[in-house]
Design an enzyme around this catalytic site. Sequence first.
Site, short mmCIF file in Angstrom:
data_model
loop_
_atom_site.label_atom_id
_atom_site.label_comp_id
_atom_site.label_asym_id
_atom_site.label_seq_id
_atom_site.Cartn_x
_atom_site.Cartn_y
_atom_site.Cartn_z
N ARG A 53 9.24 9.26 40.29
CA ARG A 53 9.94 10.28 40.34
C ARG A 53 10.61 10.88 41.77
O ARG A 53 11.74 11.12 42.54
CB ARG A 53 9.04 11.01 39.63
CG ARG A 53 8.71 10.96 38.16
CD ARG A 53 8.64 9.72 37.70
NE ARG A 53 6.89 9.24 38.13
CZ ARG A 53 6.46 8.32 37.95
NH1 ARG A 53 7.28 7.39 37.26
NH2 ARG A 53 5.27 8.00 38.76
N CYS A 88 1.40 14.74 35.47
CA CYS A 88 2.89 13.74 36.63
C CYS A 88 3.19 15.28 37.58
O CYS A 88 3.91 15.56 37.03
CB CYS A 88 3.55 12.92 36.40
SG CYS A 88 4.00 12.55 37.75
N THR A 90 4.99 15.59 40.01
CA THR A 90 6.39 15.11 40.57
C THR A 90 7.32 14.84 39.32
O THR A 90 7.95 15.44 39.15
CB THR A 90 6.75 13.61 41.33
OG1 THR A 90 5.61 13.54 42.03
CG2 THR A 90 7.51 13.74 42.10
N THR A 130 3.06 14.96 46.25
CA THR A 130 4.16 14.03 46.71
C THR A 130 5.21 14.43 47.53
O THR A 130 5.21 15.54 47.91
CB THR A 130 4.77 13.06 46.03
OG1 THR A 130 5.50 13.70 44.89
CG2 THR A 130 3.35 12.76 44.81
N LYS A 170 -2.80 4.07 44.05
CA LYS A 170 -2.04 3.38 42.65
C LYS A 170 -1.78 1.56 43.32
O LYS A 170 -1.40 1.27 42.04
CB LYS A 170 -0.61 3.81 43.35
CG LYS A 170 -0.23 5.07 42.70
CD LYS A 170 1.80 5.55 43.15
CE LYS A 170 1.79 6.71 42.76
NZ LYS A 170 2.13 7.40 41.09
N CYS A 199 -1.06 16.07 43.10
CA CYS A 199 -0.66 14.93 42.71
C CYS A 199 -1.42 14.35 41.21
O CYS A 199 -2.89 14.08 42.33
CB CYS A 199 -0.28 13.93 43.80
SG CYS A 199 0.63 12.03 43.44
#
Length: 234
Positions: A53, A88, A90, A130, A170, A199
């Site tokens: 994204r 999420c 984003t 983010t 991640k 986030c």
Amino acid sequence: MKNKDRKLLGVIGGLGPASSAYFYELVTEHTKAEKDQDHIDMILSSRATTPDRTDYILGRSDVSPLPAMIEDAKSLEEYGATAIVIPCNTAHYFIDEVRKAVSVPMPSIIEETVKYIKEHGFKRAAILATEGTIHSGAYQHEFLKQGLGCMVPDDSGKAKLMELIYGKVKKGIIPEPDELYEVTAPMFNAGCDCAILGCTELSLIGKKIEDKRFVDSLTVLAYCSIRLMEHEVI
């Protein structure tokens, strides 16, 4: 055949996979229940291959995640989901277009988090997110609507957050909270009275944080989801 009386939560997951798994854990943990059948029914679509994204929002990629998100939303509705959530932050950038593709409620993690912050008496929030979320202005817009203040990290703070999100969480590495405090310390000193884990990868660091100034957007979405399914939050 679909059961019209059945409440079923659809989850567009995989954005990323670890935070989607934690979302399921949070919903289970915070639902008032004494047996299996007291929990909410959920269906999770975990499309980890959904294009990034942030890369798309910042123009680093021309591959939009929107088609995959719309396809997943439609599949969840077809299966019988009576509401759909996206764990999420984003992805909020695309939520209006996804909402148009389905006919069931789709609450936003960002809208719900800002509402929660206002209800709990905070006045100025540090936005930890983010680059894509910060660049989109989604949180800033919601705070303006609610008459509240907010602050984004400086360039070094943004770089640190991206390192924590993409360089560690991640990849399956969960940093210690001290690394997050490197970003929030100057923001608290500048007058912020809370910090949003904006986030869902940061939510995994939040599991180790007891500081009540931190508001976890993923936990807020879990609360919202439980209530949307007409269950009681604990």
